[in-house]
Design a protein around this motif. Sequence first.
Motif, PDB file in Angstrom:
ATOM      1  N   GLU A 187     -38.746  33.839   7.835  1.00 11.95           N
ATOM      2  CA  GLU A 187     -38.614  34.887   6.816  1.00 11.95           C
ATOM      3  C   GLU A 187     -37.172  35.395   6.769  1.00 11.95           C
ATOM      4  OE1 GLU A 187     -40.462  39.354   6.084  1.00 11.95           O
ATOM      5  OE2 GLU A 187     -41.610  37.910   7.281  1.00 11.95           O
ATOM      6  N   TYR A 188     -36.577  35.606   7.937  1.00 10.59           N
ATOM      7  CA  TYR A 188     -35.185  36.040   8.035  1.00 10.59           C
ATOM      8  C   TYR A 188     -34.269  35.001   7.385  1.00 10.59           C
ATOM      9  CZ  TYR A 188     -30.765  37.425  10.259  1.00 10.59           C
ATOM     10  OH  TYR A 188     -29.471  37.797  10.493  1.00 10.59           O
ATOM     11  N   LEU A 189     -34.486  33.734   7.726  1.00  8.51           N
ATOM     12  CA  LEU A 189     -33.648  32.667   7.190  1.00  8.51           C
ATOM     13  C   LEU A 189     -33.803  32.539   5.671  1.00  8.51           C
ATOM     14  CD1 LEU A 189     -34.055  29.898   9.891  1.00  8.51           C
ATOM     15  CD2 LEU A 189     -32.166  31.501   9.597  1.00  8.51           C
ATOM     16  N   ARG A 190     -35.016  32.673   5.183  1.00  8.21           N
ATOM     17  CA  ARG A 190     -35.256  32.609   3.746  1.00  8.21           C
ATOM     18  C   ARG A 190     -34.465  33.694   3.019  1.00  8.21           C
ATOM     19  NH1 ARG A 190     -40.757  33.161   3.849  1.00  8.21           N
ATOM     20  NH2 ARG A 190     -40.856  31.562   5.292  1.00  8.21           N
ATOM     21  N   PHE A 191     -34.488  34.897   3.582  1.00  8.48           N
ATOM     22  CA  PHE A 191     -33.755  36.010   2.968  1.00  8.48           C
ATOM     23  C   PHE A 191     -32.253  35.716   2.955  1.00  8.48           C
ATOM     24  CE2 PHE A 191     -31.497  40.067   3.151  1.00  8.48           C
ATOM     25  CZ  PHE A 191     -31.968  40.664   1.995  1.00  8.48           C
ATOM     26  N   VAL A 192     -31.730  35.220   4.066  1.00  3.71           N
ATOM     27  CA  VAL A 192     -30.302  34.897   4.142  1.00  3.71           C
ATOM     28  C   VAL A 192     -29.954  33.830   3.104  1.00  3.71           C
ATOM     29  CG1 VAL A 192     -28.511  33.853   5.594  1.00  3.71           C
ATOM     30  CG2 VAL A 192     -30.018  35.599   6.553  1.00  3.71           C
ATOM     31  N   GLN A 193     -30.767  32.796   2.995  1.00  7.98           N
ATOM     32  CA  GLN A 193     -30.498  31.742   2.021  1.00  7.98           C
ATOM     33  C   GLN A 193     -30.553  32.269   0.590  1.00  7.98           C
ATOM     34  OE1 GLN A 193     -33.395  28.876   3.487  1.00  7.98           O
ATOM     35  NE2 GLN A 193     -31.734  27.509   4.078  1.00  7.98           N
ATOM     36  N   GLN A 194     -31.481  33.156   0.308  1.00  9.70           N
ATOM     37  CA  GLN A 194     -31.569  33.743  -1.028  1.00  9.70           C
ATOM     38  C   GLN A 194     -30.308  34.538  -1.344  1.00  9.70           C
ATOM     39  OE1 GLN A 194     -35.126  36.079  -0.828  1.00  9.70           O
ATOM     40  NE2 GLN A 194     -36.460  34.385  -1.416  1.00  9.70           N
ATOM     41  N   GLU A 195     -29.843  35.287  -0.389  1.00  8.69           N
ATOM     42  CA  GLU A 195     -28.639  36.088  -0.610  1.00  8.69           C
ATOM     43  C   GLU A 195     -27.418  35.208  -0.808  1.00  8.69           C
ATOM     44  OE1 GLU A 195     -28.230  39.382  -1.237  1.00  8.69           O
ATOM     45  OE2 GLU A 195     -30.398  39.211  -1.358  1.00  8.69           O
ATOM     46  N   ILE A 196     -27.350  34.111  -0.065  1.00 15.30           N
ATOM     47  CA  ILE A 196     -26.214  33.206  -0.209  1.00 15.30           C
ATOM     48  C   ILE A 196     -26.220  32.581  -1.602  1.00 15.30           C
ATOM     49  CG2 ILE A 196     -25.256  30.995   0.533  1.00 15.30           C
ATOM     50  CD1 ILE A 196     -26.198  31.745   3.359  1.00 15.30           C
ATOM     51  N   ASP A 248     -25.029  35.585  14.456  1.00 20.52           N
ATOM     52  CA  ASP A 248     -23.860  34.957  13.824  1.00 20.52           C
ATOM     53  C   ASP A 248     -23.983  35.015  12.306  1.00 20.52           C
ATOM     54  OD1 ASP A 248     -22.714  34.340  16.247  1.00 20.52           O
ATOM     55  OD2 ASP A 248     -23.293  32.228  16.217  1.00 20.52           O
ATOM     56  N   LEU A 249     -25.192  34.834  11.792  1.00 20.37           N
ATOM     57  CA  LEU A 249     -25.402  34.941  10.350  1.00 20.37           C
ATOM     58  C   LEU A 249     -25.207  36.371   9.873  1.00 20.37           C
ATOM     59  CD1 LEU A 249     -28.598  32.813   9.660  1.00 20.37           C
ATOM     60  CD2 LEU A 249     -26.286  32.349   8.889  1.00 20.37           C
ATOM     61  N   TYR A 250     -25.612  37.303  10.678  1.00 23.88           N
ATOM     62  CA  TYR A 250     -25.566  38.724  10.330  1.00 23.88           C
ATOM     63  C   TYR A 250     -24.131  39.199  10.195  1.00 23.88           C
ATOM     64  CZ  TYR A 250     -26.761  43.676  10.622  1.00 23.88           C
ATOM     65  OH  TYR A 250     -26.908  45.008  10.364  1.00 23.88           O
ATOM     66  N   ILE A 251     -23.278  38.679  11.047  1.00 24.15           N
ATOM     67  CA  ILE A 251     -21.879  39.105  11.072  1.00 24.15           C
ATOM     68  C   ILE A 251     -21.113  38.502   9.986  1.00 24.15           C
ATOM     69  CG2 ILE A 251     -19.754  39.059  12.395  1.00 24.15           C
ATOM     70  CD1 ILE A 251     -21.507  39.162  14.904  1.00 24.15           C
ATOM     71  N   LYS A 296     -20.323  27.409   6.472  1.00 19.15           N
ATOM     72  CA  LYS A 296     -20.670  27.742   7.853  1.00 19.15           C
ATOM     73  C   LYS A 296     -22.066  28.347   7.955  1.00 19.15           C
ATOM     74  CE  LYS A 296     -19.015  30.344  11.824  1.00 19.15           C
ATOM     75  NZ  LYS A 296     -18.054  31.312  12.312  1.00 19.15           N
ATOM     76  N   THR A 297     -22.433  29.169   7.002  1.00 19.18           N
ATOM     77  CA  THR A 297     -23.731  29.825   7.044  1.00 19.18           C
ATOM     78  C   THR A 297     -24.857  28.805   7.031  1.00 19.18           C
ATOM     79  OG1 THR A 297     -22.769  31.696   5.890  1.00 19.18           O
ATOM     80  CG2 THR A 297     -25.158  31.576   5.938  1.00 19.18           C
ATOM     81  N   TYR A 298     -24.745  27.794   6.170  1.00 19.78           N
ATOM     82  CA  TYR A 298     -25.787  26.770   6.122  1.00 19.78           C
ATOM     83  C   TYR A 298     -25.843  25.985   7.420  1.00 19.78           C
ATOM     84  CZ  TYR A 298     -26.665  27.609   1.200  1.00 19.78           C
ATOM     85  OH  TYR A 298     -27.012  28.192   0.011  1.00 19.78           O
ATOM     86  N   THR A 299     -24.704  25.761   8.042  1.00 22.38           N
ATOM     87  CA  THR A 299     -24.666  25.068   9.320  1.00 22.38           C
ATOM     88  C   THR A 299     -25.408  25.882  10.373  1.00 22.38           C
ATOM     89  OG1 THR A 299     -22.530  24.119   8.720  1.00 22.38           O
ATOM     90  CG2 THR A 299     -23.121  24.056  11.046  1.00 22.38           C
TER      91      THR A 299
END
Length: 150
Positions: free
Chosen positions: A80-89, A147-150, A105-108
């Motif tokens: 769920e966290y990753l899905r949200f990050v990907q949506q925002e990207i 690392d994604l959060y930062i 880098k984020t996708y990596t």
Amino acid sequence: MGRSRGNRSSGKTGKSRNSQRSTRPRRSGESFKSHLQEVEKKQVREQLDQLLEAVDEQGRKLRESMEKEDMIAYKRKVKEYLRFVQQEISRARKSHSWDKQGNLKTYTIIEKINSRLEELHREFFAEQSDSLEIVDKLDEIRGLMLDLYI
């Protein structure tokens, strides 16, 4: 006396209220856009905080119980966290940093988290699973999520 309404002597130069308003400095479009971006950024950060807290809470439960249901719930929270990050990207369509191969880098990092999550899943369900290895994987996944959060 009927004309007194139209002849107010207020010392003004005869400009209407509307023309006075137009001479006031207005907030520029860029400033407004910048303000909106800051508000949006704050909302995204708050949502990430909530999702990360949910992952942390489920991680604590998993550490204590080492139960199958908690493992599945933990995996769901991370996804769920990753899905949200990907949506925002994809919504933002901007890249902040690139790795040596030219990948975002984020996708990596997301790929690494998914990989570690699958390793955790396999180790957890392996008959000889060591609880310390599982805890190490939980910590590694959390570190990558930060690392994604930062």
